[in-house]
Design a protein around this motif. Structure first.
Motif, PDB file in Angstrom:
ATOM      1  N   SER A 153       0.843  -1.206   0.000  1.00  0.00           N
ATOM      2  CA  SER A 153       0.000   0.000   0.000  1.00  0.00           C
ATOM      3  C   SER A 153       0.865   1.238   0.000  1.00  0.00           C
ATOM      4  O   SER A 153       0.511   2.245  -0.617  1.00  0.00           O
ATOM      5  N   TYR A 154       1.955   1.173   0.757  1.00  0.00           N
ATOM      6  CA  TYR A 154       2.788   2.362   0.910  1.00  0.00           C
ATOM      7  C   TYR A 154       4.137   2.213   0.227  1.00  0.00           C
ATOM      8  O   TYR A 154       4.978   3.112   0.301  1.00  0.00           O
ATOM      9  N   GLY A 545      -4.165   4.768  -9.675  1.00  0.00           N
ATOM     10  CA  GLY A 545      -5.109   4.791  -8.558  1.00  0.00           C
ATOM     11  C   GLY A 545      -4.468   4.882  -7.197  1.00  0.00           C
ATOM     12  O   GLY A 545      -5.118   4.656  -6.185  1.00  0.00           O
ATOM     13  N   PHE A 546      -3.218   5.211  -7.149  1.00  0.00           N
ATOM     14  CA  PHE A 546      -2.573   5.337  -5.840  1.00  0.00           C
ATOM     15  C   PHE A 546      -2.724   6.766  -5.342  1.00  0.00           C
ATOM     16  O   PHE A 546      -2.535   7.729  -6.080  1.00  0.00           O
ATOM     17  N   ALA A 547      -3.065   6.881  -4.046  1.00  0.00           N
ATOM     18  CA  ALA A 547      -3.209   8.184  -3.424  1.00  0.00           C
ATOM     19  C   ALA A 547      -1.827   8.743  -3.082  1.00  0.00           C
ATOM     20  O   ALA A 547      -0.827   8.036  -3.137  1.00  0.00           O
ATOM     21  N   ASN A 549      -0.572   9.493  -0.205  1.00  0.00           N
ATOM     22  CA  ASN A 549       0.118   8.905   0.952  1.00  0.00           C
ATOM     23  C   ASN A 549       0.806   7.588   0.605  1.00  0.00           C
ATOM     24  O   ASN A 549       1.641   7.103   1.359  1.00  0.00           O
ATOM     25  N   ALA A 550       0.451   7.032  -0.540  1.00  0.00           N
ATOM     26  CA  ALA A 550       1.118   5.793  -0.951  1.00  0.00           C
ATOM     27  C   ALA A 550       2.556   6.040  -1.358  1.00  0.00           C
ATOM     28  O   ALA A 550       3.347   5.100  -1.475  1.00  0.00           O
TER      29      ALA A 550
ATOM     30  N   LEU B  33      -8.417   0.313   0.263  1.00  0.00           N
ATOM     31  CA  LEU B  33      -7.168   0.690   0.921  1.00  0.00           C
ATOM     32  C   LEU B  33      -7.020   2.201   0.933  1.00  0.00           C
ATOM     33  O   LEU B  33      -7.334   2.871  -0.060  1.00  0.00           O
ATOM     34  N   SER B  35      -4.418   3.837   0.736  1.00  0.00           N
ATOM     35  CA  SER B  35      -3.400   4.326  -0.180  1.00  0.00           C
ATOM     36  C   SER B  35      -3.880   4.314  -1.628  1.00  0.00           C
ATOM     37  O   SER B  35      -3.145   4.700  -2.519  1.00  0.00           O
ATOM     38  N   LEU B  36      -5.098   3.835  -1.846  1.00  0.00           N
ATOM     39  CA  LEU B  36      -5.645   3.797  -3.203  1.00  0.00           C
ATOM     40  C   LEU B  36      -6.871   4.697  -3.277  1.00  0.00           C
ATOM     41  O   LEU B  36      -7.637   4.809  -2.318  1.00  0.00           O
ATOM     42  N   THR B  37      -7.014   5.276  -4.416  1.00  0.00           N
ATOM     43  CA  THR B  37      -8.181   6.164  -4.604  1.00  0.00           C
ATOM     44  C   THR B  37      -9.430   5.367  -4.918  1.00  0.00           C
ATOM     45  O   THR B  37     -10.553   5.869  -4.760  1.00  0.00           O
ATOM     46  N   ARG B  38      -9.244   4.113  -5.415  1.00  0.00           N
ATOM     47  CA  ARG B  38     -10.405   3.279  -5.748  1.00  0.00           C
ATOM     48  C   ARG B  38     -10.202   1.914  -5.108  1.00  0.00           C
ATOM     49  O   ARG B  38      -9.076   1.438  -5.008  1.00  0.00           O
TER      50      ARG B  38
END
Lengths: 1124, 207
Positions: A153-154, A545-547, A549-550, B33, B35-38
């Motif tokens: 995730s990170y 699709g990673f935000a 904070n990832a 998650l 850390s994911l937007t979707r």
């Protein structure tokens, strides 16, 4: 005025004050040890690592929740105390600061070889980003491992997937709780670093106290449960504990020793004043020794502070001996006490101080300092006690006289018992020791504190966290990163081979954590380029699709790489998490860099096993094998476990360097004390017997030898031999009288031994294990030495050396005092008394004396004469005995008074001779004359028109009668015997002639008397010495109740000339020489025809001198035997 | 009354679990998650055999297979030709225990076992589905999974869904469909045969 004479002693206060101001205490155990031993060097290097200096707080609770809550609260509280703590870590720092992981990962990647680094950078290349991220998404969707899901995730780029070597050696991010908590979670640890300098032990104690306050405070205010148990360990806790223990030890040991000394003295003597005086002097000695210790050493270590109690126990002996002697001989002055006891005390101090000084060769600096301090203190104690203790004078208690009749029977009974006990004892000792001697402990446990909560906490920590096997430390040092890296490259395969061959169980060498300068240099450019392309990375992540904070980890990594690109120096990570990890195995100083590896010993025949402890040192060990393979320079294999063996090697190697001088000193001291082989051998046997008893006790009680208490052996030789010396000398002195010996010196020896045992034994309670064992062994050894000397040795001595001869002489003399002569002069009573004057009475020395009085001032000559007289008195034993024997009758047989008087007599004679030299050298002596009494008797006698015969004994300065008369216009004829040398006779005749005094020398020429008669008939004044006549002219009269040869010449001359007989004497008084003329001795001239009448007249003349001689016995100068 | 009802529903469900010998269902797993937007979705299948054997397959074709046997757990990555073996002995802690907890969540267990491992936080019933919210008692377990929700039908007590909430707020939800109860399962289901080119590792073994 008297006080001012002692002002030079006050100057000593200056260095003592300086020393006291310099005094510091050092609780660092490693400073006790020789610095040149590799194991010690390694341990000292280890102190540079964070592990060695952190405080560790352990938290235990009944359940995991409470333990975690308590640990969290403590950590949160301590973190806020920024003046106390710089770092508080209670869980893996990468969990607490996940944002800081990126820098560390970037650092690890940057240290990879370029080809491996290139694989990562390829993965992160813009062309590959999408594939990598898609793969991450797929894994995130299907992985069944929560840990993997959390990581990806990170870390979508898989930056945490380090190369295998680096992955193995770096922390497992996301895990690591096992380093901070037990498996069940009920036990946790917290690492605390201080924000202040804790180099001194006082700083440690203060800081730890504050930490404990805050911990207690935060726990009591929370409801986490009352079952939380908190302990403290790590260096600050050890130091505080050792320091606190040291301060307690010195206080307790000194106080207990003083209490025992006081109790024993009171039990023996029941007197306060000498006890208080003794204690005051001991305090002076102790304080001065501490001050001198500060002056010489500056810093005293934790073992050497044990010197205080030992010193008290040894130093008090001298005072006890002095006091006991003063009780036995109460008439002795302070000076006499010193004279009699100084040799024994000095020899005792020499052997004892020598024994402790040899500890300087024992290889352990800590013990060497202890030995030096005790040696200084013992020497001081001997001086102080000799100088000051006798100043306290008290009326003595009376001692019962010895019962001579009991000697034979008691001895016979006791001898059988003692010899039987000796044989049985020897058999028992052989039986016990046949199974082997006490073993030698190879560990370094003797250096550790006993009953230590900090050490108990460490042991609990190792058990709860599964670290029961203590690793050894491999320390690598270099001047820069490249040097250390090169050494790591060499060492790595060696350790791998050793693990494969099972020479070691395993090892941890986190070489991947060490910065590789060459790799950093090679990777820097690419890293910088990757950092500059971070926008592409962000865009790709957003697309997949990673935000935001990832990418925290990725951003952190790129930041570090950007920094790396901007420098050419070797880059170390700097954030808190990275430092915490790296400080566990790296250390940096301005001059050196250090790396720490861990080596786990083989599981079979481990060095800390009992089997290995019993194995001889010559057996090869895995350490020895590995050490030969490792580079010699700047690489150390160290560990507390191997310290014991390494130090024991040093101690065993140096053991004979210590023992041989001690044995030589012992043999020399015994020979000088006894000068008889039998008694020397008896002392040695006594020591050997006591030592065997000690070994047997150690064997039976399960005690072992260790690093520190091995040094008890030379100490026991030096301190234990004293009892046999004192006992045998006392037996000699008292004629083999066992009861008298026991009554006299026995009590003093008991007190001495008991106080010494108390001094050593008080260290048994010490917090330091080694010092406690040293005290235990020494106390036991001293006790055995005393018991053997007190109960066995007297019987052995009497059987082998023989007391019968001594006992008979004691019985005959009838007094203990008289028998003292046996010790000092065992053979003088059987020699013929001296009849010839001293060899010093020669023309050469007389000329020298005359010249000296012309050159030096009178006071100087007097002082010099005084000194020489004292020296002569000390050295000329036979002459001294003659003088003592001569005056003994005048003093009613008081031997002690006679001894004292004899010394004064020698000094007075020296003064008389100096005055005579002045007179004979032609100098004025008018100032030497004092009062004149009885001159009317002389005038009365002169008025009768007869000759006057002035009769004088060898009292005062009889020679000065002539110049006295010459001053009054009276011509004198002096009658003398010939001097030993003709030249001397002429010289003296000429000297008198200078004053107008005529000399007539009589000897074998019978016609000399004719001339004297003629002169007397003509009315001359003639002087004649009455005592010490030639054999032909002697009459046996009584003087002081004893037969004495006096000159019958006076009576003969009276019969022949009818002269007046006037007794005259000139004693030296405070106001000069006083001339005393006694009334004329009347006689019946016709009756003198009979020899009997002449004999009676001679008796009357000598009786007239008795009062004068009794008044001035110290001026009655006879240096040959005068009694018949 | 409601609380009493909820407890009785839970108790009844737990009681019904004692009759479960085998169980299998299709699963749609949704991972939301932070850390994911979707969210991510994967399909798969799950088999269970009393007392504690299971097999999870996620992905089509399966990307990850987890099989629990009597004395070990295997996690197989067919694509990577890699399998990890975790012996089920001793008191070892570690990530694999977390994996096991995640995979076992919702499977039949005795009331005592449930009580010992979890604390009941809340219960709701809606549309004939009873949802129980549990919190792991173990602090180490809570470090990963803050809480677990189990949803089952109130009529036949069939397991409908499980949802795990992670420490960072992410969630993983399993929705079960086509459940088959007490059918005969092939033993090979729980004894996967690994091909020779598979690399088998034991991560717990110390080097």
């Amino acid at each position: 005025m008297k006080a001012l004479r002692h002002w030079p002693w006050l100057l000593l206060l200056i260095p003592l004050a300086f020393g006291a101001a310099r005094l510091r205490f050092d609780v660092e155990v490693l400073n006790l040890l020789p610095g040149d031993v590799p194991a010690v060097e390694g341990l000292k290097l280890y102190q540079r690592f964070a592990n060695a200096s952190e405080l560790i707080i352990t938290v235990q609770a009944s359940n995991a929740e409470n333990a975690e809550a308590a640990a969290r609260i403590i950590a949160d509280t301590l973190v806020k105390q920024t003046t106390l703590t710089s770092s508080v870590v209670w869980q893996p720092p990468w969990l607490e600061h996940p944002d800081q992981v990126g820098e560390f990962i970037a650092y690890l990647w940057l240290n990879q070889p370029p080809e491996i680094f290139g694989r990562l950078t390829n993965r992160l290349s813009p062309a590959n980003l999408t594939n990598v991220l898609a793969g991450a998404r797929e894994q995130l969707a299907t992985s069944l491992s929560p840990g993997e899901v959390a990581r990806l995730s990170y870390d979508p780029f898989g930056l945490l997937a380090l190369p295998e070597a680096a992955a193995l050696e770096s922390p497992a991010f996301g895990q690591g709780q096992d380093q901070f908590a037990s498996a069940d979670g009920k036990y946790r640890i917290i690492f605390v670093e201080a924000s202040e300098d804790l180099s001194s032990y006082r700083a440690c104690i203060s800081w730890l106290g504050k930490i404990k306050f805050w911990v207690q405070n935060c726990l009591s205010s929370q409801t986490t449960g009352n079952d939380v148990v908190v302990r403290f360990t790590g260096r600050p806790a050890f130091v505080a504990e050792i320091a606190g223990g040291m301060e307690r030890d010195i206080t307790m040991s000194v106080c207990s020793t003083v209490a025992i000394i006081g109790a024993l003295f009171w039990w023996a003597h029941r007197r306060w004043r000498p006890l208080l005086w003794l204690l005051a002097l001991l305090a002076l000695v102790l304080g001065s020794t501490l001050a001198l210790g500060g002056l010489l050493f500056g810093t005293l270590n934790v073992v050497s502070v044990g010197f205080a109690a030992i010193l008290l126990g040894l130093g008090v002996d001298y005072g006890l001996v002095l006091y006991q002697e003063s009780l036995c001989a109460p008439h002795l002055s302070a000076r006499e006490l010193r004279q009699i006891l100084a040799p024994g005390i000095v020899w005792s101090a020499v052997t004892t101080a020598g024994a402790f000084l040899v500890l300087n060769f024992g290889g352990l600096p800590g013990l060497a300092q202890l030995g030096s301090l005790v040696a200084i203190g013992v020497t001081l104690a001997a001086v102080v006690m000799l100088k000051l203790f006798p100043l306290l004078r008290l009326p003595p208690p009376s001692l019962p006289p010895p019962d001579a009749a009991e000697y034979g029977r008691r001895f016979a009974d006791r001898a059988a018992v003692v010899w039987t006990a000796t044989l049985v004892g020897l058999l028992v000792l052989v039986a016990v020791l046949a199974g082997g001697f006490p073993r030698i402990e190879r560990s370094a446990d003797s250096l550790r504190p006993r009953r230590s909560s900090a050490y108990a906490a460490v042991e609990e920590l190792k058990g709860r966290l599964g670290r029961s096997q203590e690793p050894y430390w491999l320390l690598i040092v270099g001047r820069d990163e490249k040097e250390v890296a090169r050494r790591l490259e060499v060492i790595q395969p060696i350790l791998e081979r050793a693990a494969t061959n099972r020479e070691i169980a395993r090892f941890t060498l986190a070489a991947a954590l060490w910065p590789r300068a060459e790799f950093q240099s090679a990777n820097r450019a690419i890293a910088g380029r990757m950092a500059s392309e971070r926008e592409l990375v962000r865009a790709a992540a957003r697309t997949q699709g990673f935000a935001g904070n990832a990418l925290e980890l990725t951003e952190g990594l790129l930041d570090f790489w950007l920094r790396a690109a901007g420098t050419t120096k070797v880059l170390w990570p700097t954030n808190e998490m990275s430092r915490w990890i790296l400080d566990k195995m790296t250390a940096r100083t301005p001059t050196n860099l250090y790396f720490l590896g861990l080596i786990y010993p083989p599981t079979n025949g481990r060095p800390d096993s009992l089997e290995y402890a019993r194995a001889p040192l010559s057996e090869p060990s895995w350490q020895a094998g590995l050490s030969t393979q490792l580079p010699r320079d700047n690489v150390w294999l160290a560990g507390w476990t191997m310290l014991g063996s390494a130090l024991l090697e040093v101690v065993e190697r140096d053991f004979w360097r210590v023992m041989l001088p001690m044995i030589a000193l012992l043999l020399g001291s015994l020979w000088l004390a006894f000068r008889r082989l039998t008694e020397v051998l008896l002392s040695l046997f006594t020591l050997a017997f006591a030592l065997a008893c000690l070994l047997a006790l150690m064997k039976l009680a399960g005690w072992s030898w260790n690093l520190l208490n091995l040094m008890a052996l030379p100490l026991l030789l030096g301190a234990g031999v004293d009892y046999s010396i004192h006992t045998q000398l006392a037996l000699r002195r008292l004629g083999g009288d066992l009861a008298a010996t026991r009554r006299g010196v026995g009590r003093a020896l008991f007190l001495c031994a008991a106080t010494t045992v108390a001094g050593f034994g008080s260290n048994i309670g010490s917090s330091n294990g080694g010092l406690a064992s040293l005290g235990q062994v020494c106390a036991s050894g001293i006790a055995f030495a005393y018991l053997t000397s007190a109960f066995f040795l007297p019987v052995w001595w009497k059987t082998l050396v023989g007391g019968r001869r001594f006992a008979a002489e004691v019985a005959q003399s009838g007094s203990l005092v008289a028998s003292r002569a046996m010790e000092h002069e065992p053979r003088t009573r059987h020699r013929a008394p001296l009849q010839q004057p001293s060899f010093l009475y020669r023309v050469e020395f007389w000329r020298l004396g005359l010249a000296a009085t012309r050159i030096f001032p009178p006071r100087t000559c007097l002082h010099l004469g005084n000194l020489l007289a004292s020296l002569y008195w000390t050295l000329a034993r036979e002459r001294r005995e003659v003088v003592i024997e001569n005056v003994l009758t005048v003093l009613a047989g008081d031997r002690l008074a006679a001894e004292k008087l004899s010394r004064e007599l020698f000094r007075n004679f020296a003064a008389k001779v100096v005055d005579l030299w002045r007179y004979e050298s032609g100098q004025s002596i008018d100032s030497l004359f004092g009062e004149l009494s009885g001159w009317e008797h002389f005038l009365e006698a002169r008025e009768t028109g007869r000759g006057v015969l002035l009769l004088t004994p060898h009292l005062g300065n009889w020679e000065f009668g002539a110049p006295l008369l010459a001053q009054r216009g009276v011509a004198l004829l002096v009658i003398t015997l010939a001097e030993p040398q003709g030249q001397l006779t002429e010289m003296r005749r000429a000297a008198r002639a200078r004053w107008g005094i005529e000399t007539l020398v009589i000897g074998r020429d019978p016609f000399a008397f004719v001339e004297i008669i003629r002169r007397l008939e003509a009315g001359a004044v003639v002087a004649l010495l009455m005592d010490r006549p030639p054999e032909a002219g002697a009459a046996l009269v009584e003087l002081f109740g004893r037969k004495f040869r006096a000159s019958i010449a006076a009576a003969e001359l009276a019969r022949a000339s009818g002269c007046a007989l006037l007794p005259v004497y000139l004693p030296r008084t405070e106001r000069g020489y006083a001339a005393r003329i006694l009334p004329e001795i009347r006689y019946d001239r016709p009756a003198l025809r009979s020899r009997e009448s002449r004999h009676k007249l001679t008796q009357e003349i000598m009786r007239a001198f008795e009062p004068a001689i009794r008044q001035h016995p110290d001026q009655w100068y006879h240096f040959v035997s005068i009694w018949h | 009354m409601r609380a009493a009802n909820a407890d009785s529903v839970l108790a009844a469900w737990l009681n019904a679990q004692t009759n479960v010998q085998t169980w299998s269902a299709s699963v749609i797993q949704t991972r939301a998650l932070k850390s994911l937007t979707r969210p991510l979705t994967a399909t798969g299948h799950v088999w269970f055999a009393a007392p504690n054997r299971f097999r999870w397959e996620l992905g089509d074709p399966p990307q990850t297979i987890a099989v629990r046997q009597a004395d070990q757990m295997l996690v197989i990555y067919p694509k990577l030709k890699r399998a990890e073996r975790y012996p089920l002995t001793g008191e070892q802690t570690g990530p694999w225990r977390d994996t096991l907890a995640l995979l076992e969540a919702g499977f039949p267990c005795s009331p005592g076992e449930l009580e010992s491992r979890f604390r009941l936080v809340g219960q709701t019933t809606s549309n004939h589905v009873h949802e129980v919210t549990l919190q792991p008692r173990s602090a180490s377990a809570r470090r990963l999974m803050l809480q677990i929700k189990i949803a089952f039908a109130t009529d036949d007590f069939a397991l409908r869904a499980t949802e795990v909430q992670f420490a960072d707020g992410s969630t993983m939800r399993n929705d079960f469909t086509g459940a088959v109860l007490n059918s005969k399962l092939d033993e090979a289901t729980f004894s996967p045969r690994l091909e020779d080119d598979f690399k088998i590792v034991e991560p717990l073994k110390r080097k």
